[in-house]
Structure formats: structure tokens, C-alpha cells
Scaffold this motif. Structure first.
Motif, mmCIF file in Angstrom:
data_model
loop_
_atom_site.group_PDB
_atom_site.id
_atom_site.type_symbol
_atom_site.label_atom_id
_atom_site.label_comp_id
_atom_site.label_asym_id
_atom_site.label_seq_id
_atom_site.Cartn_x
_atom_site.Cartn_y
_atom_site.Cartn_z
ATOM 1 N N HIS A 148 18.586 20.338 10.905
ATOM 2 C CA HIS A 148 19.633 19.468 10.370
ATOM 3 C C HIS A 148 20.370 18.795 11.526
ATOM 4 N N ARG A 149 20.114 17.511 11.708
ATOM 5 C CA ARG A 149 20.642 16.759 12.861
ATOM 6 C C ARG A 149 20.213 17.420 14.170
ATOM 7 N N ALA A 181 12.795 25.533 19.256
ATOM 8 C CA ALA A 181 13.089 26.721 18.449
ATOM 9 C C ALA A 181 12.066 26.956 17.345
ATOM 10 N N GLY A 182 11.168 26.028 17.121
ATOM 11 C CA GLY A 182 10.122 26.228 16.121
ATOM 12 C C GLY A 182 10.292 25.443 14.845
ATOM 13 N N GLY A 183 11.155 24.426 14.859
ATOM 14 C CA GLY A 183 11.318 23.605 13.665
ATOM 15 C C GLY A 183 10.072 22.785 13.365
ATOM 16 N N GLU A 184 9.747 22.672 12.079
ATOM 17 C CA GLU A 184 8.583 21.891 11.661
ATOM 18 C C GLU A 184 8.962 20.459 11.288
ATOM 19 N N GLY A 185 10.256 20.194 11.217
ATOM 20 C CA GLY A 185 10.711 18.856 10.879
ATOM 21 C C GLY A 185 12.087 18.597 11.457
ATOM 22 N N LEU A 186 12.490 17.322 11.458
ATOM 23 C CA LEU A 186 13.773 16.902 12.014
ATOM 24 C C LEU A 186 14.484 16.013 10.995
ATOM 25 N N GLU A 187 15.761 16.298 10.768
ATOM 26 C CA GLU A 187 16.549 15.520 9.815
ATOM 27 C C GLU A 187 17.671 14.809 10.552
ATOM 28 N N THR A 188 17.979 13.584 10.135
ATOM 29 C CA THR A 188 19.043 12.834 10.775
ATOM 30 C C THR A 188 19.642 11.825 9.800
ATOM 31 N N ASP A 189 20.553 10.998 10.303
ATOM 32 C CA ASP A 189 21.214 9.951 9.514
ATOM 33 C C ASP A 189 21.138 8.657 10.311
ATOM 34 N N LEU A 216 10.138 10.850 19.729
ATOM 35 C CA LEU A 216 10.166 12.297 19.996
ATOM 36 C C LEU A 216 9.425 13.048 18.891
ATOM 37 N N ALA A 217 9.642 12.659 17.617
ATOM 38 C CA ALA A 217 8.971 13.324 16.504
ATOM 39 C C ALA A 217 7.467 13.084 16.537
ATOM 40 N N VAL A 252 9.789 13.913 9.727
ATOM 41 C CA VAL A 252 11.145 13.375 9.868
ATOM 42 C C VAL A 252 11.699 13.068 8.484
ATOM 43 N N LEU A 253 12.982 13.328 8.344
ATOM 44 C CA LEU A 253 13.700 13.081 7.097
ATOM 45 C C LEU A 253 15.049 12.488 7.463
ATOM 46 N N PHE A 254 15.393 11.356 6.866
ATOM 47 C CA PHE A 254 16.691 10.773 7.227
ATOM 48 C C PHE A 254 17.342 10.055 6.055
ATOM 49 N N ASP A 255 18.676 10.102 6.076
ATOM 50 C CA ASP A 255 19.492 9.293 5.173
ATOM 51 C C ASP A 255 19.702 7.940 5.835
#
Length: 603
Positions: A250-251, A271-279, A365-366, A373-376
């Protein structure tokens, strides 16, 4: 004439009860002193058979103490289970008050302190009742009870009004904690059976006996039957647990670096995240950049660089102006998650030099790390040059810097147009809908708040290949619950913590839980029955055996008042063998004094 055997036996009982009473004196003195400031023996009294354990005023105080205990426990439980959203609460206060302070932790500490204080008072009261003492609560404690009660009621009312969704969090938490709360509640009722049985058999009014026993048994049987209405997705057959939800930062990793910065996303990947979320917002000259808030005041130093534009919308700045801002100093100074002290000097130095990143930097980067990637996408304010074309502008950047299949496209505006332009995007909806509506809209993933968690709905969506992502899940217990419920992914602030969890914190088969429930109820019922039988036997003066010597306690000799200052006894005399006498040395209020010959029955 010799002293009769009966009289000598009475004297021995009196002597034994005196010694026992004095042996318990330090413990009772401590209890009564802490509860009612009655440190001296003459200040307190025992509840005699047939008497109530306290006056009407003290009975009301004791009832208020019990009420405050449950309300303060409710608020403490409510607030401790809301830790997942503390950061939202603190940022809300920041926006309202204009300065940063960890109000959530302060509230938790105060709630814990008041509950501990009330719980200790209740323990003291129960111990005094178990010792057969009459209750007297000091006025300072009565004031403290009122303060704790007012705090619990007011805080609960305010938070319920401003943050009502947290009650859903509390209900979710019961799906994990209810089995253990049930065991704790039944154990507490078993402990309370001792003072309740003691005073039940000492009451001489049948109405009081019926009221006390009826209330106690009603609560007890209700607790016995609570598991019948209990539901938890973590109670399932062996082998029915699905794979762990994947983690979406999350961000980025906002506990390890300033949110929505390149450093934060790098930490999430590490840290092992499989995705990245942002705005995403659009600058005044058409450059998509990362910013959650509508203004720049919270996460940049805009107040120093552009003091007259602190409250101007972020989208009204050009990209060149945005590049002048520092996006990391605030993280080190405010320490929103309390994690700055754990960072290395290198990390602190890197965080201090972060800037506002563009969407292109984020996507690169992603793409390099092969992450989803997931974003608002925030629409710019009216009058902005890209007010109408912000979606096309963003879509062009996406297609230029990352494989479209890695993008979970969340914006709902012009979804059909976006789908026609780039069908490889994973269309993601932020709202629940019927399966027909979702499939017609080409939705492949739902992005829902964790409070909407439902195992049945997740299974229904999964049956048509629609996966579910929950946001924002940062506490281990909530992650375990999402895992058991069948969520495919979660958006989290704590990728580095959740990535180390390899199995749910609570997982039990229905058979194991049934056995746990039955054993808890059966053992407690046996203990409570034994306690009532013991007190019934003791209050009727039936003999108990200790080794080879028969003893009596609170039997037919319980009418002897052993805590008075004078003791009636029998003095042997050649002329008046049966005349009553009184000890020439009255007992002082405190301390164990030598026994006189008259008291020992030897005079």
C-alpha cells in the motif's frame, strides 16, 4: 467439678477460630486497605450469616463497578482491535488539528490503564467477598469509577459517530478471538462461584437467594450455549485451507520509507510484495505523478518552498515545481508508524532525500521487478488543462512503460473505452455487484474494503474466475482471517511483517473446536457444582476431616463472634464451676496477642 467435654470443645473451637482469623489478618488487611482504606481491624466487619455483604449504597457502588468493568473492557477491546486503522485515525486528527501526534496510542494507553484499575478493584472486591467481609469502597475509588465510566462511554460514542466502520472490525475480530474469549468468560464464572456460593448459603431471605442464583445461572448457561451461534472461517476441515493471499504494498512499504516514493516501492519489493499500489494525479502540464492527498501539505515541504500555495490542489502544480519539493523529511520527523528508530543510517539518509515520483518511474520499477500495479486515478479539478483527457494521458504512459497485463485498472470512468483501447488491462472494480454485471464489464478482480469480508461471496466470485483483493490489511490476525476466508490478495502497509506468516494464527477443525467447547463447559460445571456443595456442607456444620483429626468450621459454633474485643469463656472454680467469665485482657484491634488461660480454657 470438672469442665464438661462439650464446654471444653467449644473453647477449643473458639481458640482455633481466633488463631485462624489472626492468621488471615495480613491478607484481609491488605485487601480492605486497598479497596476501602480500612487498614485497621476495627474499621471493618465480617458479613454474618443472614446479613447482606454490603449496605445499599455499597451495593450500588459494587454494581457500578461491575458495569464500568464491562464497558471499559468493551472499549479497550474495540480500540485494541482497531490497530489496523490507527494510521487513518492519526492522519484524520492531523488534518483537523493541523499538527501530528500519535493520538491513537495515547487513547490505547489511557483505556488500558483505566481498565486495569477497574479490574484490580473488582478483584479486590471478589477477594473480600470470598473472605466473608462486608464491602466498603473508599470515596476516591468511587470517583475513579465514575471517571473510567465517563471516559468509556464518551470515547465509545464519539468514535462510533466518527468511525462507525470499526464496529465491523470488532465483529470480524470475534471470528478469531471468540473461542478464547469463551474459555476466559467461563473460567471467570467458575472463579466467581466461590464468593457467590458463600453468600448464597448465608442469606436468610429466599427472594435474595433466588435472585442471585438465577442471575448467576442465567449468565453461566448463556455462556455455555454461545458457541452454538459462533462462526469463523478459520474453523474448517483439515486440508480445506487455500493458498495464502498475495501481498500488495500500500503506497509501497510506508512503515519502512516515506509513502509513494521510489524508496518505499523498492522496500516493498525487497520485503516480498507481489504487487504495488499507489495513487495518481496529473500535473498542470500533463505529467502523471504519485500523490494520495488532494494537496501537498501532508507529505511534502510545500509550506517552505511555496508558502502561499500550501492548500492549493496538487494537480495545479507543474512537474518542474513538484520536483523542487522534498517528499521524505516529514516521514523522519513525524514517524507515523513508530518505525524510524529501527531504520539504518543509510535508510534514514535515503529517506530524507526522496522526491515526488512520476507515474513513469513507478511503472518502470514495477516492470523491472515484474510486479502487479494497482492505482487510484484522481481527476484534476475543474478548469485544469487535462480535466477531460486525464484518462487518455494516463493510459498512454501505462502503455509506454509496462506490460498492460501487469496493470489492475481501477478507475471506473470510461471503463468501456479503456477496455476497447487496451483489452490486456485487468479490469478491477471497487464495488460489489452481481456476477452478471461483473462479467459484462469484463471485471477480473474486485478491490474491496476488508470490512466486507465474506467467505461465501469470495467463493462465489472465484467460481467465475473473479479474484478478490482486500484493503488495507496490516494486522496479522486480520491477514489470517482473510486467508481463511479465501481472499486472493491483500493491500497492506506491512509487507515485511505479513510475508513472514506461513500459516493462520488461528486454525482449528470443527471436531477439535467441539472438543474444546465441551471440555471447557464440563470442567467448569463440575468445579462450580463442587464449590456449591462445599459451601452448603460447611454452612451446615457438617464434619470435615483433615488427616486423622476431625475439625469443624462455621458449623454450629459459627454463632460465636470471634472478632469482638472480649471472649466469653468458662472458668473452672471449686465453688462456681459453671459461672461465665470474661477475659481480663480484651483483644486489641491489631496483632496476634498471647492467649490468656481463660481464652485457652485452662483457667
Amino acid at each position: 467439678m470438672p469442665v464438661t467435654r462439650l464446654k471444653l470443645g467449644k473453647l477449643k473451637v473458639v481458640r482455633r477460630q481466633l488463631l485462624q482469623r489472626y492468621e488471615h489478618q495480613p491478607f484481609v488487611s491488605c485487601l480492605a486497605g486497598l479497596y476501602g482504606c480500612q487498614w485497621r481491624r476495627y474499621q471493618r466487619a465480617r458479613a454474618q450469616p443472614g446479613e447482606c455483604c454490603c449496605s445499599k449504597v455499597e451495593c450500588g457502588s459494587f454494581g457500578l463497578l461491575i458495569l464500568t468493568f464491562f464497558l471499559s473492557f468493551l472499549f479497550l477491546y474495540f480500540w485494541s482491535e482497531a490497530q489496523n486503522d490507527y494510521i487513518d485515525f492519526d492522519w484524520f486528527n492531523f488534518g483537523t488539528l493541523g499538527f501530528w501526534f500519535p493520538w491513537s496510542l495515547v487513547l490505547l494507553v489511557v483505556a488500558a490503564a483505566l481498565f486495569t484499575y477497574i479490574a484490580l478493584l473488582l478483584v479486590l472486591a471478589v477477594c473480600l467477598l470470598s473472605e466473608g467481609q462486608r464491602l466498603y469502597l473508599h470515596w476516591s475509588h468511587k470517583t475513579g469509577i465514575v471517571v473510567a465510566l465517563a471516559f468509556s462511554v464518551i470515547a465509545t460514542a464519539i468514535l462510533s459517530d466518527l468511525w462507525s466502520k470499526e464496529w465491523k472490525t470488532l465483529l470480524l475480530s470475534l471470528q478469531v478471538t471468540a473461542p478464547f474469549l469463551h474459555v476466559a468468560a467461563v473460567s471467570l464464572m467458575a472463579i466467581l462461584s466461590w464468593p457467590i456460593a458463600l453468600h448464597f448459603f448465608r442469606m436468610n431471605k429466599r427472594v435474595r437467594q433466588v435472585a442471585v442464583l438465577g442471575l448467576y445461572l442465567s449468565v453461566l448457561f448463556s455462556l455455555y450455549l454461545v458457541p452454538l451461534g459462533m462462526y469463523s472461517p478459520c474453523i474448517k476441515e483439515a486440508g480445506a485451507l487455500g493458498p495464502a493471499p498475495t501481498l500488495i504494498g500500500h503506497r509501497g512499504a510506508p512503515m519502512l520509507a516515506p509513502e509513494n516514493t521510489v524508496m518505499s516501492f523498492e522496500k516493498a519489493v525487497e520485503a516480498g510484495g507481489e504487487g504495488l499500489e499507489t495513487d495518481v494525479a496529473i500535473s498542470y502540464d500533463g505529467v502523471p505523478f504519485l500523490m494520495h492527498d488532494s494537496t501537498l501539505s501532508r507529505t511534502t515541504n510545500v509550506a517552505q518552498v511555496f508558502p502561499n500555495r500550501t492548500h492549493v490542489a496538487a494537480a495545479m502544480f507543474t512537474w518542474a515545481e513538484l520536483q523542487q519539493l522534498n517528499a521524505g523529511d516529514w516521514f523522519l520527523s513525524r514517524d507515523p508508524f513508530g518505525t524510524v528508530s529501527s531504520l539504518s543510517d543509510t535508510d534514514c539518509s535515503q529517506a530524507q532525500n526522496q522526491s515526488v515520483p512520476s507515474l513513469a518511474q513507478f511503472l518502470e520499477l514495477a516492470a523491472w521487478s515484474d510486479k502487479l500495479v494497482l492505482f487510484d486515478l484522481h481527476r484534476p479539478p475543474y478548469g485544469h488543462p487535462y480535466y477531460l483527457s486525464y484518462i487518455n494521458t494516463t493510459l498512454q504512459v501505462v502503455q509506454a512503460h509496462i506490460n498492460s497485463s501487469q496493470v489492475l485498472w481501477l478507475p471506473s470512468e470510461d471503463r468501456e473505452l479503456v477496455q476497447a483501447v487496451d483489452p490486456e488491462l485487468q479490469q478491477t472494480s471497487g464495488e460489489k455487484a452481481s456476477i452478471q454485471e461483473l462479467t459484462d464489464g469484463h471485471i477480473t478482480r474486485l478491490n474491496l474494503h476488508y470490512s466486507t469480508m465474506s467467505q461465501q461471496q469470495f467463493s462465489k466470485y472465484q467460481s467465475v474466475n473473479i479474484s478478490t483483493n482486500l484493503y488495507v490489511v496490516s494486522q496479522p490476525w486480520l491477514y489470517a482471517l482473510a486467508w481463511c476466508a479465501g481472499a486472493q490478495s491483500v493491500t497492506t502497509n506491512s509487507v515485511h511483517i505479513l510475508s513472514s506468516i506461513h500459516k493462520p494464527l488461528f486454525l482449528m477443525t470443527p471436531q477439535d473446536y467441539g472438543l474444546m467447547w465441551i471440555l471447557t463447559d464440563a470442567v467448569s460445571a463440575f468445579l462450580i457444582f463442587a464449590v456449591f456443595i462445599f459451601h452448603w456442607w460447611r454452612e451446615r456444620g457438617l464434619p470435615f476431616w483433615s488427616g486423622s483429626h476431625q475439625t469443624h468450621e462455621n458449623g454450629p459454633y459459627s454463632k460465636f463472634r470471634t472478632d469482638s474485643f472480649e471472649v466469653v469463656c468458662v472458668r473452672w472454680s471449686p465453688l462456681h464451676s459453671d459461672l461465665p467469665c470474661r477475659s481480663p485482657h480484651p483483644l486489641p484491634p491489631l496483632g496476634l496477642q498471647p492467649m490468656t488461660p481463660c481464652m485457652l480454657g485452662l483457667a
